[in-house]
Design a protein around this motif. Structure first.
Motif, PDB file in Angstrom:
ATOM      1  N   LYS A  15      16.665  65.310 110.610  1.00  0.00           N
ATOM      2  CA  LYS A  15      17.129  64.178 111.410  1.00  0.00           C
ATOM      3  C   LYS A  15      18.221  63.437 110.652  1.00  0.00           C
ATOM      4  CE  LYS A  15      15.621  59.972 113.776  1.00  0.00           C
ATOM      5  NZ  LYS A  15      14.470  59.091 114.113  1.00  0.00           N
ATOM      6  N   HIS A  16      19.336  63.196 111.322  1.00  0.00           N
ATOM      7  CA  HIS A  16      20.454  62.472 110.720  1.00  0.00           C
ATOM      8  C   HIS A  16      20.333  60.991 111.070  1.00  0.00           C
ATOM      9  CE1 HIS A  16      22.686  66.131 109.561  1.00  0.00           C
ATOM     10  NE2 HIS A  16      22.097  66.652 110.624  1.00  0.00           N
ATOM     11  N   VAL A  23      16.672  62.966 106.940  1.00  0.00           N
ATOM     12  CA  VAL A  23      15.248  63.123 106.663  1.00  0.00           C
ATOM     13  C   VAL A  23      14.836  64.484 107.201  1.00  0.00           C
ATOM     14  CG1 VAL A  23      12.920  62.292 107.114  1.00  0.00           C
ATOM     15  CG2 VAL A  23      14.779  60.656 106.809  1.00  0.00           C
ATOM     16  N   THR A  24      14.212  65.278 106.350  1.00  0.00           N
ATOM     17  CA  THR A  24      13.770  66.605 106.771  1.00  0.00           C
ATOM     18  C   THR A  24      12.256  66.620 106.894  1.00  0.00           C
ATOM     19  OG1 THR A  24      15.628  67.637 105.608  1.00  0.00           O
ATOM     20  CG2 THR A  24      13.803  69.074 106.254  1.00  0.00           C
ATOM     21  N   TRP A  25      11.783  67.032 108.061  1.00  0.00           N
ATOM     22  CA  TRP A  25      10.349  67.136 108.332  1.00  0.00           C
ATOM     23  C   TRP A  25       9.950  68.600 108.185  1.00  0.00           C
ATOM     24  CZ3 TRP A  25       6.250  63.989 109.149  1.00  0.00           C
ATOM     25  CH2 TRP A  25       5.100  64.559 109.696  1.00  0.00           C
ATOM     26  N   HIS A  26       9.040  68.861 107.251  1.00  0.00           N
ATOM     27  CA  HIS A  26       8.579  70.224 106.994  1.00  0.00           C
ATOM     28  C   HIS A  26       7.153  70.396 107.516  1.00  0.00           C
ATOM     29  CE1 HIS A  26      11.830  70.777 103.909  1.00  0.00           C
ATOM     30  NE2 HIS A  26      11.617  69.486 103.711  1.00  0.00           N
ATOM     31  N   ARG A  27       6.880  71.558 108.102  1.00  0.00           N
ATOM     32  CA  ARG A  27       5.508  71.904 108.455  1.00  0.00           C
ATOM     33  C   ARG A  27       5.247  73.336 107.997  1.00  0.00           C
ATOM     34  NH1 ARG A  27       3.937  72.896 114.465  1.00  0.00           N
ATOM     35  NH2 ARG A  27       4.663  74.950 113.829  1.00  0.00           N
ATOM     36  N   PRO A  28       4.832  73.501 106.738  1.00  0.00           N
ATOM     37  CA  PRO A  28       4.526  74.847 106.242  1.00  0.00           C
ATOM     38  C   PRO A  28       3.257  75.376 106.894  1.00  0.00           C
ATOM     39  CG  PRO A  28       3.869  73.202 104.638  1.00  0.00           C
ATOM     40  CD  PRO A  28       4.599  72.464 105.721  1.00  0.00           C
ATOM     41  N   ALA A  29       3.092  76.695 106.862  1.00  0.00           N
ATOM     42  CA  ALA A  29       1.929  77.313 107.497  1.00  0.00           C
ATOM     43  C   ALA A  29       1.017  78.001 106.491  1.00  0.00           C
ATOM     44  CB  ALA A  29       2.386  78.316 108.552  1.00  0.00           C
ATOM     45  N   TYR A  64      12.204  58.339 102.320  1.00  0.00           N
ATOM     46  CA  TYR A  64      11.890  59.656 101.774  1.00  0.00           C
ATOM     47  C   TYR A  64      12.744  60.696 102.483  1.00  0.00           C
ATOM     48  CZ  TYR A  64       7.835  57.303  99.791  1.00  0.00           C
ATOM     49  OH  TYR A  64       7.024  56.449  99.100  1.00  0.00           O
ATOM     50  N   ALA A  65      13.417  61.513 101.696  1.00  0.00           N
ATOM     51  CA  ALA A  65      14.302  62.527 102.270  1.00  0.00           C
ATOM     52  C   ALA A  65      13.527  63.712 102.825  1.00  0.00           C
ATOM     53  CB  ALA A  65      15.297  63.009 101.217  1.00  0.00           C
ATOM     54  N   HIS A  66      12.294  63.897 102.328  1.00  0.00           N
ATOM     55  CA  HIS A  66      11.494  65.042 102.773  1.00  0.00           C
ATOM     56  C   HIS A  66      10.060  64.593 103.042  1.00  0.00           C
ATOM     57  CE1 HIS A  66      14.591  68.061 101.820  1.00  0.00           C
ATOM     58  NE2 HIS A  66      14.905  67.233 100.836  1.00  0.00           N
ATOM     59  N   LEU A  67       9.602  64.839 104.258  1.00  0.00           N
ATOM     60  CA  LEU A  67       8.234  64.547 104.670  1.00  0.00           C
ATOM     61  C   LEU A  67       7.570  65.865 105.043  1.00  0.00           C
ATOM     62  CD1 LEU A  67       8.922  61.435 106.932  1.00  0.00           C
ATOM     63  CD2 LEU A  67       8.126  61.435 104.563  1.00  0.00           C
TER      64      LEU A  67
END
Length: 227
Positions: A15-16, A23-29, A64-67
């Motif tokens: 998201k800009h 902000v980058t939203w991560h959802r690892p698996a 936070y740049a990464h969530l």
């Protein structure tokens, strides 16, 4: 079944913001995928119920740049009993309500005498009944409560006293795990024994603490030193 499989795929959304940052939203698996994100972005914040980060961002003004959401990482979202170790293994992403409900089944809430018995599970269940509110317990996780290392954290004194241990993982050349005793976890105000690239996988709670833990053991030493 197909939609469930899609929900388990890794996801990344950028998201800009108006100020030019992102902000980058991560959802690892998977646990390895989660560890890979933490290695690449040590300052990334892991999100479960957002009860802590929500306050930090809205009231304190932190950015936070990464969530990272751990909702699709099975390794941090289950509760099981390890028969060999005689301990309950609680994934760090398990909510306090889920833990409370699990402990209710194990301590037999209908039997008042058993509920009052000096077992670890009954004691933690009793503490949780006084923890914040139902709404907070429905979102907050055991890992969040432990990792914030707040001086007002409700669970750490109990976990130290019962001789709990923490399963920690981090990615080097390969995924490596280690165990940290609860009494060695806190290193200062909001500081833990984890390295920046590491993450909490699970909390191991003994069914009944060994006498050595309580009587003159690590718990006694910790509380005496920090009184």
């Amino acid at each position: 079944a197909e939609s469930a499989a899609v929900a388990r795929e890794p996801l990344e959304i950028v998201k800009h913001l108006d100020d030019g940052s992102t902000v980058t939203w991560h959802r690892p698996a998977s646990l390895e995928g989660l560890a890979r994100i933490k290695k690449a972005h040590p300052d990334a914040k892991i999100i479960v119920g957002n009860t802590e980060v929500g306050i930090e961002t809205k009231i304190v003004g932190k950015k936070y740049a990464h969530l990272v959401s751990v909702a699709a990482v099975d390794a941090v979202n289950g509760i099981r009993f390890d028969d060999a170790a005689g301990a309950l293994v609680v994934g760090s992403g398990v909510t306090l309500s889920a833990l409370q409900n699990d402990l209710a089944k194990r301590t037999n809430a209908a039997d008042e005498k058993q509920y009052a018995a000096p077992t670890t599970f009954a004691a933690i269940r009793r503490i949780l009944s006084w923890f914040a509110s139902t709404a907070i317990r429905n979102g907050a996780s055991i890992g969040g409560n432990v990792c914030t290392a707040s001086p007002i954290g409700d669970l750490m004194p109990m976990l130290i006293a019962c001789g709990a241990t923490f399963d920690v993982a981090g990615l080097h050349d390969a995924l490596a795990t280690r165990s940290v005793p609860a009494h060695e976890w806190l290193k200062g105000y909001r500081r833990t024994a984890m390295e920046p690239h590491e993450l909490l996988v699970a909390v191991r709670i003994p069914a009944t603490p060994a006498p050595a833990i309580i009587n003159g053991g690590p718990a006694t030493t910790f509380f005496a030193a920090n009184a």
